[in-house]
Design a protein around this motif. Structure first.
Motif, PDB file in Angstrom:
ATOM      1  N   PHE A  81       0.837  -1.194   0.000  1.00  0.00           N
ATOM      2  CA  PHE A  81       0.000   0.000   0.000  1.00  0.00           C
ATOM      3  C   PHE A  81       0.873   1.246   0.000  1.00  0.00           C
ATOM      4  N   VAL A  82       0.452   2.258  -0.742  1.00  0.00           N
ATOM      5  CA  VAL A  82       1.156   3.530  -0.768  1.00  0.00           C
ATOM      6  C   VAL A  82       0.281   4.653  -0.212  1.00  0.00           C
ATOM      7  N   ALA A  83      -0.897   4.836  -0.796  1.00  0.00           N
ATOM      8  CA  ALA A  83      -1.773   5.931  -0.371  1.00  0.00           C
ATOM      9  C   ALA A  83      -3.191   5.654  -0.848  1.00  0.00           C
ATOM     10  N   THR A  84      -4.166   6.243  -0.150  1.00  0.00           N
ATOM     11  CA  THR A  84      -5.554   6.103  -0.548  1.00  0.00           C
ATOM     12  C   THR A  84      -6.300   7.401  -0.269  1.00  0.00           C
ATOM     13  N   ILE A  85      -7.364   7.617  -1.026  1.00  0.00           N
ATOM     14  CA  ILE A  85      -8.171   8.815  -0.859  1.00  0.00           C
ATOM     15  C   ILE A  85      -9.637   8.438  -0.997  1.00  0.00           C
ATOM     16  N   GLY A  86     -10.470   8.989  -0.139  1.00  0.00           N
ATOM     17  CA  GLY A  86     -11.884   8.685  -0.175  1.00  0.00           C
ATOM     18  C   GLY A  86     -12.598   9.380  -1.317  1.00  0.00           C
ATOM     19  N   TRP A  87     -13.854   9.009  -1.486  1.00  0.00           N
ATOM     20  CA  TRP A  87     -14.642   9.544  -2.588  1.00  0.00           C
ATOM     21  C   TRP A  87     -14.704  11.070  -2.541  1.00  0.00           C
ATOM     22  N   SER A  88     -14.884  11.624  -1.374  1.00  0.00           N
ATOM     23  CA  SER A  88     -15.026  13.072  -1.255  1.00  0.00           C
ATOM     24  C   SER A  88     -13.703  13.798  -1.466  1.00  0.00           C
ATOM     25  N   GLY A  89     -12.614  13.088  -1.274  1.00  0.00           N
ATOM     26  CA  GLY A  89     -11.310  13.726  -1.376  1.00  0.00           C
ATOM     27  C   GLY A  89     -10.819  14.312  -0.065  1.00  0.00           C
TER      28      GLY A  89
ATOM     29  N   SER B  61     -10.602  12.640   2.920  1.00  0.00           N
ATOM     30  CA  SER B  61      -9.894  11.666   3.757  1.00  0.00           C
ATOM     31  C   SER B  61      -8.769  11.018   2.968  1.00  0.00           C
ATOM     32  N   THR B  62      -7.596  10.964   3.565  1.00  0.00           N
ATOM     33  CA  THR B  62      -6.441  10.316   2.941  1.00  0.00           C
ATOM     34  C   THR B  62      -5.687   9.500   3.986  1.00  0.00           C
ATOM     35  N   GLU B  63      -4.908   8.555   3.497  1.00  0.00           N
ATOM     36  CA  GLU B  63      -4.055   7.773   4.378  1.00  0.00           C
ATOM     37  C   GLU B  63      -2.813   7.380   3.587  1.00  0.00           C
ATOM     38  N   TYR B  64      -1.677   7.328   4.277  1.00  0.00           N
ATOM     39  CA  TYR B  64      -0.414   7.048   3.620  1.00  0.00           C
ATOM     40  C   TYR B  64       0.359   5.953   4.348  1.00  0.00           C
ATOM     41  N   ALA B  65       1.161   5.245   3.603  1.00  0.00           N
ATOM     42  CA  ALA B  65       2.116   4.328   4.220  1.00  0.00           C
ATOM     43  C   ALA B  65       3.171   5.159   4.936  1.00  0.00           C
ATOM     44  N   ASP B  66       3.687   4.634   6.029  1.00  0.00           N
ATOM     45  CA  ASP B  66       4.694   5.359   6.795  1.00  0.00           C
ATOM     46  C   ASP B  66       5.920   5.695   5.941  1.00  0.00           C
ATOM     47  N   SER B  67       6.235   4.824   5.003  1.00  0.00           N
ATOM     48  CA  SER B  67       7.445   5.001   4.195  1.00  0.00           C
ATOM     49  C   SER B  67       7.360   6.189   3.242  1.00  0.00           C
ATOM     50  N   VAL B  68       6.145   6.670   2.967  1.00  0.00           N
ATOM     51  CA  VAL B  68       6.004   7.786   2.018  1.00  0.00           C
ATOM     52  C   VAL B  68       5.399   9.025   2.665  1.00  0.00           C
TER      53      VAL B  68
ATOM     54  N   GLY C 186      -9.290   1.939   2.040  1.00  0.00           N
ATOM     55  CA  GLY C 186      -8.401   1.414   3.050  1.00  0.00           C
ATOM     56  C   GLY C 186      -7.055   1.017   2.497  1.00  0.00           C
ATOM     57  N   THR C 187      -6.301   0.267   3.297  1.00  0.00           N
ATOM     58  CA  THR C 187      -4.912  -0.048   2.974  1.00  0.00           C
ATOM     59  C   THR C 187      -4.696  -1.452   2.430  1.00  0.00           C
ATOM     60  N   ILE C 188      -5.746  -2.253   2.371  1.00  0.00           N
ATOM     61  CA  ILE C 188      -5.621  -3.643   1.961  1.00  0.00           C
ATOM     62  C   ILE C 188      -5.997  -3.776   0.487  1.00  0.00           C
ATOM     63  N   GLY C 189      -5.128  -4.360  -0.303  1.00  0.00           N
ATOM     64  CA  GLY C 189      -5.367  -4.461  -1.724  1.00  0.00           C
ATOM     65  C   GLY C 189      -6.613  -5.232  -2.096  1.00  0.00           C
ATOM     66  N   ASN C 190      -6.930  -6.265  -1.321  1.00  0.00           N
ATOM     67  CA  ASN C 190      -8.100  -7.082  -1.640  1.00  0.00           C
ATOM     68  C   ASN C 190      -9.420  -6.331  -1.521  1.00  0.00           C
ATOM     69  N   ALA C 191      -9.402  -5.166  -0.895  1.00  0.00           N
ATOM     70  CA  ALA C 191     -10.615  -4.364  -0.754  1.00  0.00           C
ATOM     71  C   ALA C 191     -10.929  -3.573  -2.016  1.00  0.00           C
ATOM     72  N   TYR C 192     -10.011  -3.560  -2.953  1.00  0.00           N
ATOM     73  CA  TYR C 192     -10.196  -2.785  -4.170  1.00  0.00           C
ATOM     74  C   TYR C 192     -10.733  -3.670  -5.286  1.00  0.00           C
ATOM     75  N   ASP C 193     -11.623  -3.103  -6.081  1.00  0.00           N
ATOM     76  CA  ASP C 193     -12.342  -3.885  -7.087  1.00  0.00           C
ATOM     77  C   ASP C 193     -11.738  -3.784  -8.480  1.00  0.00           C
ATOM     78  N   TYR C 194     -11.035  -2.700  -8.747  1.00  0.00           N
ATOM     79  CA  TYR C 194     -10.513  -2.477 -10.092  1.00  0.00           C
ATOM     80  C   TYR C 194      -9.049  -2.038  -9.990  1.00  0.00           C
ATOM     81  N   TRP C 195      -8.269  -2.469 -10.981  1.00  0.00           N
ATOM     82  CA  TRP C 195      -6.832  -2.177 -10.984  1.00  0.00           C
ATOM     83  C   TRP C 195      -6.390  -1.729 -12.370  1.00  0.00           C
ATOM     84  N   GLY C 196      -5.414  -0.824 -12.397  1.00  0.00           N
ATOM     85  CA  GLY C 196      -4.791  -0.436 -13.637  1.00  0.00           C
ATOM     86  C   GLY C 196      -3.652  -1.385 -13.988  1.00  0.00           C
ATOM     87  N   GLN C 197      -3.015  -1.126 -15.104  1.00  0.00           N
ATOM     88  CA  GLN C 197      -1.939  -1.983 -15.592  1.00  0.00           C
ATOM     89  C   GLN C 197      -0.600  -1.653 -14.946  1.00  0.00           C
ATOM     90  N   GLY C 198      -0.497  -0.494 -14.346  1.00  0.00           N
ATOM     91  CA  GLY C 198       0.733  -0.121 -13.660  1.00  0.00           C
ATOM     92  C   GLY C 198       1.631   0.768 -14.489  1.00  0.00           C
TER      93      GLY C 198
END
Length: 124
Positions: free
Chosen positions: A47-55, A57-64, A105-117
């Motif tokens: 996990f690196v970072a996440t942002i809620g629908w409204s924009g 709320s955010t959360e970051y990994a400690d490393s970044v 959230g911070t867990i990848g399995n909670a996400y439904d769609y992914w880009g190619q990277g």
């Protein structure tokens, strides 16, 4: 379905900055949170970072934390990751992800769609 396309990766030197973008298309009228994850060679996706629908709320990994900033475009279907003070350990493929609902959230399995990277390489 939601399609995600990342852009903005590249090769930079330590201390430089990059801005990643992720554009969502398809069922974008739905509320969804968006996040960034990364995977370095030989390592698990993290996990690196996440942002809620409204924009709001955010959360970051400690490393970044303090170096990276996640934000959403005005139309909500674009998310950005501003990466400053890049380090060689930030080298990875960066993936954009979208989760149905207001928060992913911070867990990848909670996400439904992914880009190619998009590849980010930081040289020392």
């Amino acid at each position: 379905q939601v399609q995600l396309v990342e852009s903005g990766g590249g090769l930079v030197q330590a201390g430089d900055s990059l801005r990643l973008s992720c554009a969502a298309s398809g069922r974008t009228f739905s509320r969804f949170a968006m996040g960034w994850f990364r995977q370095a060679p030989g390592k698990e996706r993290e996990f690196v970072a996440t942002i809620g629908w409204s924009g709001r709320s955010t959360e970051y990994a400690d490393s970044v934390k303090g170096r990276f900033t996640i934000s959403r475009g005005d139309a909500k279907n674009t998310v950005y990751l501003q990466m400053n003070s890049l380090k060689p350990e930030d080298t990875a493929v960066y993936y954009c992800a979208a989760a149905n609902g207001g928060w992913g959230g911070t867990i990848g399995n909670a996400y439904d769609y992914w880009g190619q990277g998009t590849q980010v390489t930081v040289s020392s």
